[in-house]
Design an enzyme around this catalytic site. Structure first.
Site, PDB file in Angstrom:
ATOM      1  N   GLN A 115       0.581  -1.318   0.050  1.00  0.00           N
ATOM      2  CA  GLN A 115      -0.072  -0.074  -0.163  1.00  0.00           C
ATOM      3  C   GLN A 115       1.067   1.173   0.113  1.00  0.00           C
ATOM      4  O   GLN A 115       1.614   1.580   0.984  1.00  0.00           O
ATOM      5  CB  GLN A 115      -0.813  -0.137   1.190  1.00  0.00           C
ATOM      6  N   TYR A 117       0.740   4.790   0.388  1.00  0.00           N
ATOM      7  CA  TYR A 117      -0.127   6.055   1.082  1.00  0.00           C
ATOM      8  C   TYR A 117       0.836   6.701   1.756  1.00  0.00           C
ATOM      9  O   TYR A 117       1.232   7.789   1.227  1.00  0.00           O
ATOM     10  CB  TYR A 117      -1.165   5.550   1.923  1.00  0.00           C
ATOM     11  N   SER A 118       1.365   6.521   2.751  1.00  0.00           N
ATOM     12  CA  SER A 118       2.110   7.551   3.629  1.00  0.00           C
ATOM     13  C   SER A 118       3.478   7.906   3.100  1.00  0.00           C
ATOM     14  O   SER A 118       4.140   7.302   2.200  1.00  0.00           O
ATOM     15  CB  SER A 118       2.508   6.628   5.149  1.00  0.00           C
ATOM     16  N   GLU A 234     -10.373  -1.529   5.669  1.00  0.00           N
ATOM     17  CA  GLU A 234      -9.064  -1.904   6.565  1.00  0.00           C
ATOM     18  C   GLU A 234      -9.379  -2.542   7.681  1.00  0.00           C
ATOM     19  O   GLU A 234      -8.705  -3.645   8.301  1.00  0.00           O
ATOM     20  CB  GLU A 234      -8.229  -0.825   6.916  1.00  0.00           C
ATOM     21  N   SER A 360      -2.705   7.542  13.354  1.00  0.00           N
ATOM     22  CA  SER A 360      -2.261   7.769  14.844  1.00  0.00           C
ATOM     23  C   SER A 360      -3.529   8.069  15.780  1.00  0.00           C
ATOM     24  O   SER A 360      -4.725   8.397  15.287  1.00  0.00           O
ATOM     25  CB  SER A 360      -1.365   9.104  14.981  1.00  0.00           C
TER      26      SER A 360
END
Length: 384
Positions: A115, A117-118, A234, A360
C-alpha cells in the site's frame, strides 16, 4: 466461540480445523503458503461470486475462518493487503477489466500487494501527498517517495495514491494507480529496521516508475474517494482474528504473572482483570459493527483507538510482571548471534508503534470529533 452458528457453519468450522491441521506446520515460506491457501480456495471468502477462483462464505463463516486461522497459529499472511484492501476496492470501484486482471491472481495467492499511501511529511495527513504521476504516451510516470510501506520487499504490485494534477492541493487532483514493483532502476525498496530487529516496513522510492492508463482505479482525479473507501475496508472480519492473537498474548502475560509471583500484587491483578474485560468489550463491539445493516461513521476509528491503546498497555504489563528478567537477553547473546527477543520483549517494543501506524490516535480522535460528533473542523495549516 458462539456465533449462533447453524449446523452448516459447524461443518465449515470442522473443515477449517482439519485443513489447518494438515497444512499449518508445513514449514513453507510465506509466498508458497499464500499459493497453498489460494489453491484450496481460502482467499477472498467475503468476495461476491464472480469466477475469481475463491469459495464464498457467509459473514459468520468468514469469522469462523479468521478466528480458527489465528487460533491454530498458522503462518503469518503476506497476501492480506491484496485480499482485504485492494480486492474490496476493485470490487467497489474497478472496471470489469481490472477485476478480471487482478482478482484471480490475488485469489490464487500468486500476486502480492503493498500500500503506497504514507509519505515523509504526509503520514497521517494523507491529503498532503506529494508523489506525482505525469501522463505519457500510454500511462503515467510516477516519481516520489512512500514510507512505512508494509511488505513492499515481497510485493509484486503497489497501489499508489499520487497527484496527477500538478496544480492541485489537498484531496483534489489525486489518482489511485496500480504500479508493478518489478521495475529495476525506477523503484527502490529500502527496509526500515525496527526496535524489534525486524524490517517489515519499508521506504519505497519511485523514479519514473511506469503505470498504465488502464490501471487507474475510479478514474483520474478520483483517488481521494477511492482511497477513503479502501480505508473503510481496512478493519473488518480481520479485527476478530486479531483479538484471538491478543487473547493468546494476554494468556502468556497471566501465566508469567503467576510464575513470577507478580499476580500476588493486587494492583497487577486489577490490571490483568481490566485487560481481560476490555478485550471482551472489543470483541462484542466488533461483532456489533460487523452485524450492522450499514457502515457506522467513525466505527473503524473507534476500533483502532480501542485496540491500539489496549495492546500498548498489554506490552507494558508484559514486562512489568517479568521484573528485572524482562531486560535480559538470551544466554547466547553475542555480536555474531541474531538479534532476538523473547515474546514479552517483542510485544513491549512492537506495541509502542500501535498508536501511530494505521492512523495515529490523534487522527482517529479528529475523525470521531468531526464526522461523528459534528464538532468544528480542525484548522489546516497553509502549505509552504
Amino acid at each position: 466461540m458462539d456465533f449462533g452458528a447453524e449446523p452448516e457453519d459447524e461443518v465449515f468450522r470442522s473443515e477449517v480445523r482439519i485443513w489447518l491441521g494438515e497444512h499449518a506446520e508445513s514449514g513453507m515460506d510465506r509466498r508458497s503458503w499464500e499459493c497453498t491457501l489460494g489453491a484450496a480456495g481460502w482467499i477472498g471468502l467475503g468476495w461476491p461470486e464472480g469466477g475469481y477462483g475463491n469459495r464464498t462464505a457467509t459473514l459468520t463463516q468468514q469469522v469462523v475462518w479468521a478466528e480458527e486461522y489465528a487460533r491454530s497459529a498458522a503462518p503469518p499472511r503476506s497476501g492480506h493487503i491484496g485480499e482485504n484492501l485492494l480486492a474490496p476496492t476493485l470490487i467497489a470501484h474497478g472496471t470489469a477489466e481490472q477485476k478480471a486482471r487482478f482478482l484471480p491472481p490475488v485469489a490464487a495467492g500468486e500476486e502480492l500487494w503493498c500500500q503506497g499511501y504514507s509519505e515523509p511529511g504526509a503520514g497521517s495527513d494523507l491529503a498532503g501527498v506529494r508523489t506525482a504521476a505525469v501522463r505519457d504516451a500510454d500511462g503515467y510516470r510516477v516519481s516520489g517517495q512512500k514510507i512505512w510501506t508494509s511488505l513492499a520487499h515481497e510485493a509484486d504490485w503497489c497501489f499508489v495514491l499520487a497527484r496527477t494534477d500538478p496544480g492541485s492541493r489537498r484531496h483534489h487532483g489525486l489518482s489511485f494507480l496500480l504500479v508493478p514493483m518489478d521495475q529495476p532502476g525506477r523503484i527502490e525498496v529500502r527496509p526500515i529496521r525496527q526496535m524489534t530487529g525486524t524490517s517489515d516496513f519499508n521506504e519505497v522510492f519511485f523514479d519514473g516508475a511506469h503505470a498504465r492508463v488502464e490501471h487507474v482505479v475510479g478514474g483520474e482525479g478520483n483517488g481521494w474517494r477511492v482511497a477513503m473507501s479502501l480505508l473503510g475496508f481496512e478493519r473488518g472480519v480481520s479485527t476478530l482474528a486479531q483479538q484471538i492473537g491478543f487473547a493468546e498474548e494476554l494468556g502468556r502475560v497471566v501465566r508469567d504473572a503467576m510464575a513470577t509471583g507478580a499476580a500476588d500484587d493486587p494492583v497487577v491483578r486489577e490490571r490483568l482483570v481490566r485487560q481481560w474485560a476490555e478485550l471482551r468489550v472489543m470483541r462484542w463491539n466488533a461483532l456489533r459493527t460487523l452485524g450492522g445493516s450499514a457502515a457506522e461513521p467513525g466505527a473503524p476509528s473507534v476500533a483502532k483507538l480501542l485496540w491500539a491503546g489496549w495492546h500498548q498497555r498489554l506490552g507494558e504489563l508484559a514486562v512489568q510482571v517479568r521484573g528485572a528478567a524482562a531486560s535480559v537477553g538470551p544466554a547466547d547473546w553475542s555480536a555474531s548471534a541474531p538479534y532476538r527477543l523473547d515474546p514479552a520483549q517483542h510485544l513491549f517494543l512492537f506495541s509502542r508503534a500501535d498508536t501511530v501506524y494505521g492512523g495515529s490516535d490523534q487522527i482517529q480522535r479528529t475523525i470521531i470529533a468531526e464526522r461523528v460528533l459534528g464538532l468544528p473542523r480542525e484548522p489546516k495549516g497553509v502549505e509552504s
